[in-house]
Design a protein around this motif. Structure first.
Motif, PDB file in Angstrom:
ATOM      1  N   ILE A  99       3.420   8.248 -19.032  1.00  0.00           N
ATOM      2  CA  ILE A  99       3.601   9.579 -18.430  1.00  0.00           C
ATOM      3  C   ILE A  99       5.040  10.057 -18.472  1.00  0.00           C
ATOM      4  CG2 ILE A  99       1.560   9.371 -16.958  1.00  0.00           C
ATOM      5  CD1 ILE A  99       3.443   8.797 -14.605  1.00  0.00           C
ATOM      6  N   GLY A 100       5.969   9.164 -18.836  1.00  0.00           N
ATOM      7  CA  GLY A 100       7.370   9.565 -18.972  1.00  0.00           C
ATOM      8  C   GLY A 100       8.094   9.793 -17.662  1.00  0.00           C
ATOM      9  N   VAL A 101       7.727   9.041 -16.642  1.00  0.00           N
ATOM     10  CA  VAL A 101       8.350   9.165 -15.321  1.00  0.00           C
ATOM     11  C   VAL A 101       8.743   7.771 -14.853  1.00  0.00           C
ATOM     12  CG1 VAL A 101       7.933   9.778 -12.904  1.00  0.00           C
ATOM     13  CG2 VAL A 101       7.006  11.197 -14.714  1.00  0.00           C
ATOM     14  N   LYS A 102       9.917   7.657 -14.245  1.00  0.00           N
ATOM     15  CA  LYS A 102      10.367   6.377 -13.695  1.00  0.00           C
ATOM     16  C   LYS A 102       9.637   6.135 -12.383  1.00  0.00           C
ATOM     17  CE  LYS A 102      14.626   3.881 -13.566  1.00  0.00           C
ATOM     18  NZ  LYS A 102      16.055   3.960 -13.757  1.00  0.00           N
ATOM     19  N   LEU A 103       8.852   5.046 -12.324  1.00  0.00           N
ATOM     20  CA  LEU A 103       8.061   4.750 -11.134  1.00  0.00           C
ATOM     21  C   LEU A 103       8.649   3.642 -10.278  1.00  0.00           C
ATOM     22  CD1 LEU A 103       4.478   4.804 -12.688  1.00  0.00           C
ATOM     23  CD2 LEU A 103       5.592   6.605 -11.375  1.00  0.00           C
ATOM     24  N   LEU A 104       9.501   2.820 -10.862  1.00  0.00           N
ATOM     25  CA  LEU A 104      10.044   1.678 -10.140  1.00  0.00           C
ATOM     26  C   LEU A 104      11.492   1.495 -10.540  1.00  0.00           C
ATOM     27  CD1 LEU A 104       9.202  -0.731  -8.295  1.00  0.00           C
ATOM     28  CD2 LEU A 104       8.774  -2.015 -10.374  1.00  0.00           C
ATOM     29  N   ALA A 145       1.102   6.476  -6.919  1.00  0.00           N
ATOM     30  CA  ALA A 145      -0.055   7.326  -7.197  1.00  0.00           C
ATOM     31  C   ALA A 145       0.317   8.807  -7.126  1.00  0.00           C
ATOM     32  CB  ALA A 145      -1.187   7.019  -6.221  1.00  0.00           C
ATOM     33  N   VAL A 146       1.112   9.170  -6.124  1.00  0.00           N
ATOM     34  CA  VAL A 146       1.540  10.568  -5.985  1.00  0.00           C
ATOM     35  C   VAL A 146       2.385  10.985  -7.184  1.00  0.00           C
ATOM     36  CG1 VAL A 146       2.982  12.128  -4.604  1.00  0.00           C
ATOM     37  CG2 VAL A 146       1.354  10.608  -3.475  1.00  0.00           C
ATOM     38  N   LYS A 147       3.290  10.123  -7.622  1.00  0.00           N
ATOM     39  CA  LYS A 147       4.130  10.443  -8.783  1.00  0.00           C
ATOM     40  C   LYS A 147       3.289  10.593 -10.045  1.00  0.00           C
ATOM     41  CE  LYS A 147       8.859   9.118  -8.237  1.00  0.00           C
ATOM     42  NZ  LYS A 147       9.929   8.289  -8.782  1.00  0.00           N
ATOM     43  N   VAL A 148       2.311   9.709 -10.217  1.00  0.00           N
ATOM     44  CA  VAL A 148       1.441   9.780 -11.398  1.00  0.00           C
ATOM     45  C   VAL A 148       0.632  11.070 -11.380  1.00  0.00           C
ATOM     46  CG1 VAL A 148      -0.529   8.712 -12.578  1.00  0.00           C
ATOM     47  CG2 VAL A 148       1.333   7.277 -11.729  1.00  0.00           C
ATOM     48  N   MET A 149       0.071  11.430 -10.220  1.00  0.00           N
ATOM     49  CA  MET A 149      -0.707  12.676 -10.132  1.00  0.00           C
ATOM     50  C   MET A 149       0.172  13.892 -10.394  1.00  0.00           C
ATOM     51  SD  MET A 149      -3.504  12.077  -7.095  1.00  0.00           S
ATOM     52  CE  MET A 149      -2.391  11.431  -5.855  1.00  0.00           C
ATOM     53  N   SER A 150       1.396  13.867  -9.891  1.00  0.00           N
ATOM     54  CA  SER A 150       2.321  14.979 -10.145  1.00  0.00           C
ATOM     55  C   SER A 150       2.637  15.087 -11.629  1.00  0.00           C
ATOM     56  CB  SER A 150       3.614  14.790  -9.359  1.00  0.00           C
ATOM     57  OG  SER A 150       3.365  14.802  -7.983  1.00  0.00           O
ATOM     58  N   ALA A 151       2.832  13.947 -12.279  1.00  0.00           N
ATOM     59  CA  ALA A 151       3.124  13.951 -13.720  1.00  0.00           C
ATOM     60  C   ALA A 151       1.924  14.462 -14.513  1.00  0.00           C
ATOM     61  CB  ALA A 151       3.509  12.554 -14.187  1.00  0.00           C
ATOM     62  N   LEU A 152       0.709  14.064 -14.113  1.00  0.00           N
ATOM     63  CA  LEU A 152      -0.492  14.557 -14.801  1.00  0.00           C
ATOM     64  C   LEU A 152      -0.630  16.072 -14.616  1.00  0.00           C
ATOM     65  CD1 LEU A 152      -3.137  11.779 -13.990  1.00  0.00           C
ATOM     66  CD2 LEU A 152      -1.958  12.182 -16.163  1.00  0.00           C
ATOM     67  N   LYS A 153      -0.328  16.552 -13.422  1.00  0.00           N
ATOM     68  CA  LYS A 153      -0.391  17.992 -13.163  1.00  0.00           C
ATOM     69  C   LYS A 153       0.628  18.733 -14.028  1.00  0.00           C
ATOM     70  CE  LYS A 153      -0.053  21.423  -9.498  1.00  0.00           C
ATOM     71  NZ  LYS A 153       0.270  21.684  -8.102  1.00  0.00           N
ATOM     72  N   ARG A 154       1.845  18.192 -14.099  1.00  0.00           N
ATOM     73  CA  ARG A 154       2.884  18.805 -14.932  1.00  0.00           C
ATOM     74  C   ARG A 154       2.477  18.785 -16.403  1.00  0.00           C
ATOM     75  NH1 ARG A 154       6.962  14.972 -15.379  1.00  0.00           N
ATOM     76  NH2 ARG A 154       5.905  14.490 -17.295  1.00  0.00           N
ATOM     77  N   LYS A 196      -9.033   4.350  -9.036  1.00  0.00           N
ATOM     78  CA  LYS A 196      -8.548   3.445  -7.980  1.00  0.00           C
ATOM     79  C   LYS A 196      -7.026   3.488  -7.898  1.00  0.00           C
ATOM     80  CE  LYS A 196     -10.351  -0.700  -7.701  1.00  0.00           C
ATOM     81  NZ  LYS A 196     -10.912  -2.025  -8.090  1.00  0.00           N
ATOM     82  N   LEU A 197      -6.381   3.527  -9.049  1.00  0.00           N
ATOM     83  CA  LEU A 197      -4.915   3.589  -9.088  1.00  0.00           C
ATOM     84  C   LEU A 197      -4.419   4.852  -8.385  1.00  0.00           C
ATOM     85  CD1 LEU A 197      -2.769   2.723 -12.132  1.00  0.00           C
ATOM     86  CD2 LEU A 197      -2.373   4.858 -10.987  1.00  0.00           C
ATOM     87  N   LEU A 198      -5.093   5.972  -8.631  1.00  0.00           N
ATOM     88  CA  LEU A 198      -4.665   7.247  -8.062  1.00  0.00           C
ATOM     89  C   LEU A 198      -5.063   7.425  -6.593  1.00  0.00           C
ATOM     90  CD1 LEU A 198      -5.238   9.625 -11.099  1.00  0.00           C
ATOM     91  CD2 LEU A 198      -3.131   8.554 -10.309  1.00  0.00           C
ATOM     92  N   LYS A 199      -5.858   6.521  -6.067  1.00  0.00           N
ATOM     93  CA  LYS A 199      -6.141   6.531  -4.631  1.00  0.00           C
ATOM     94  C   LYS A 199      -5.033   5.832  -3.865  1.00  0.00           C
ATOM     95  CE  LYS A 199     -11.137   6.788  -4.932  1.00  0.00           C
ATOM     96  NZ  LYS A 199     -12.407   6.076  -4.737  1.00  0.00           N
ATOM     97  N   GLY A 200      -4.173   5.103  -4.583  1.00  0.00           N
ATOM     98  CA  GLY A 200      -3.056   4.429  -3.938  1.00  0.00           C
ATOM     99  C   GLY A 200      -3.440   3.161  -3.219  1.00  0.00           C
ATOM    100  N   GLN A 201      -4.583   2.590  -3.576  1.00  0.00           N
ATOM    101  CA  GLN A 201      -5.037   1.375  -2.905  1.00  0.00           C
ATOM    102  C   GLN A 201      -5.227   0.227  -3.878  1.00  0.00           C
ATOM    103  OE1 GLN A 201      -8.501   2.638  -0.756  1.00  0.00           O
ATOM    104  NE2 GLN A 201      -7.290   3.576   0.836  1.00  0.00           N
ATOM    105  N   GLU A 202      -4.614   0.329  -5.036  1.00  0.00           N
ATOM    106  CA  GLU A 202      -4.730  -0.722  -6.048  1.00  0.00           C
ATOM    107  C   GLU A 202      -3.449  -1.531  -6.085  1.00  0.00           C
ATOM    108  OE1 GLU A 202      -6.607  -2.948  -8.956  1.00  0.00           O
ATOM    109  OE2 GLU A 202      -7.436  -1.458  -7.606  1.00  0.00           O
ATOM    110  N   LEU A 249       0.832  -1.208   0.000  1.00  0.00           N
ATOM    111  CA  LEU A 249       0.000   0.000   0.000  1.00  0.00           C
ATOM    112  C   LEU A 249       0.868   1.260   0.000  1.00  0.00           C
ATOM    113  CD1 LEU A 249      -2.856  -1.014   2.450  1.00  0.00           C
ATOM    114  CD2 LEU A 249      -3.125  -0.412   0.039  1.00  0.00           C
ATOM    115  N   ASP A 250       1.973   1.245   0.762  1.00  0.00           N
ATOM    116  CA  ASP A 250       2.896   2.389   0.778  1.00  0.00           C
ATOM    117  C   ASP A 250       3.487   2.623  -0.604  1.00  0.00           C
ATOM    118  OD1 ASP A 250       2.461   2.837   3.461  1.00  0.00           O
ATOM    119  OD2 ASP A 250       4.345   1.929   4.119  1.00  0.00           O
ATOM    120  N   ILE A 251       3.917   1.555  -1.266  1.00  0.00           N
ATOM    121  CA  ILE A 251       4.499   1.684  -2.603  1.00  0.00           C
ATOM    122  C   ILE A 251       3.450   2.160  -3.594  1.00  0.00           C
ATOM    123  CG2 ILE A 251       5.532   0.394  -4.515  1.00  0.00           C
ATOM    124  CD1 ILE A 251       6.861  -1.385  -2.332  1.00  0.00           C
ATOM    125  N   SER A 252       2.256   1.593  -3.506  1.00  0.00           N
ATOM    126  CA  SER A 252       1.169   1.992  -4.404  1.00  0.00           C
ATOM    127  C   SER A 252       0.819   3.471  -4.214  1.00  0.00           C
ATOM    128  CB  SER A 252      -0.058   1.120  -4.143  1.00  0.00           C
ATOM    129  OG  SER A 252      -1.090   1.423  -5.041  1.00  0.00           O
TER     130      SER A 252
END
Length: 174
Positions: A97-102, A41-50, A77-83, A34-37
Motif C-alpha cells: 500500500i506504500g505506507v509506513k506502518l511500523l 488497520a486504520v492506516k490500511v483502510m485510509s490507504a485503500l480509500k486514498r 480480519k486484518l481490517l477489523k484490527g483484531q488479528e 490489539l491497540d497496535i493492530s
C-alpha cells in the motif's frame, strides 16, 4: 396477557451463555497488541480509500487480498484490527500500500571521548524518560559523595554531557 409477553420474551432470549466476560478478559489481557493492530488497520483502510480516490492498485479489500496472496476473509480480519500480525505481514502490507506502518526507533552510539588521562570512557547516546534522569542524577551524586577523589571527574563529565529536551517528555543524554 402479561404472562404471554413474558413467554414470548423467554423464547427470544438464548439459554446459552454468550461468553462476554471471557471475551472482555481476553481483550484486556491482549490490549497492547490489539491497540497496535487497530492502528495498523486504520492506516490500511485510509490507504485503500486514498488509492480508490486516485485509482491506484490496490483499491479495495479484494485487490489487497490478491496482492497479499491470501483470502479476502483474512484481509477482513486484518481490517477489523483484531488479528495478531507478524512483522513479515506488516512489512508486506506496508510495501503493497506504500505506507509506513511500523517504525522502530534507532539508538545512536558514539564512541571515544576521553574525560581525562586517568579515566577514558566511551560516550553513548541514550534516550531516557526525564523521571529516570532525576533518579540517575540522584544515584550518581550519592556515589560521588562516597568518593571525594572523583569530584573533578564528575564536573568534567557534566560538562561533556548534553541534555536535549524532546516533545515526548524524554531527555536525550549524550
Amino acid at each position: 396477557m402479561a404472562n404471554n409477553k413474558l413467554d414470548k420474551f423467554k423464547k427470544l432470549v438464548s439459554q446459552e451463555k454468550s461468553g462476554w466476560l471471557d471475551k472482555a478478559k481476553w481483550r484486556k489481557e491482549n490490549e497492547e497488541w490489539l491497540d497496535i493492530s487497530f492502528k495498523i488497520a486504520v492506516k490500511v483502510m485510509s490507504a485503500l480509500k486514498r488509492n480508490k480516490e486516485i485509482g491506484t492498485f490496490p483499491k479495495n479489500q479484494k485487490e489487497l487480498a490478491e496482492a497479499l496472496e491470501c483470502t479476502p476473509q483474512y484481509v477482513s480480519k486484518l481490517l477489523k484490527g483484531q488479528e495478531r500480525l507478524g512483522i513479515d505481514t506488516i512489512t508486506k502490507v506496508a510495501k503493497i500500500i506504500g505506507v509506513k506502518l511500523l517504525e522502530v526507533p534507532e539508538e545512536e552510539m558514539k564512541e571515544g571521548i576521553a574525560i581525562n588521562e586517568e579515566l577514558s570512557l566511551n560516550q553513548f547516546t541514550q534516550t531516557i524518560k526525564s523521571e529516570e534522569c532525576v533518579m540517575v542524577t540522584y544515584e550518581f551524586n550519592k556515589q560521588m559523595n562516597k568518593r571525594n577523589n572523583l569530584e573533578s571527574i564528575y564536573s568534567e563529565l557534566i560538562q561533556a554531557s548534553t541534555y536535549v529536551r524532546r516533545s515526548d517528555s524524554h531527555l536525550k543524554v549524550a
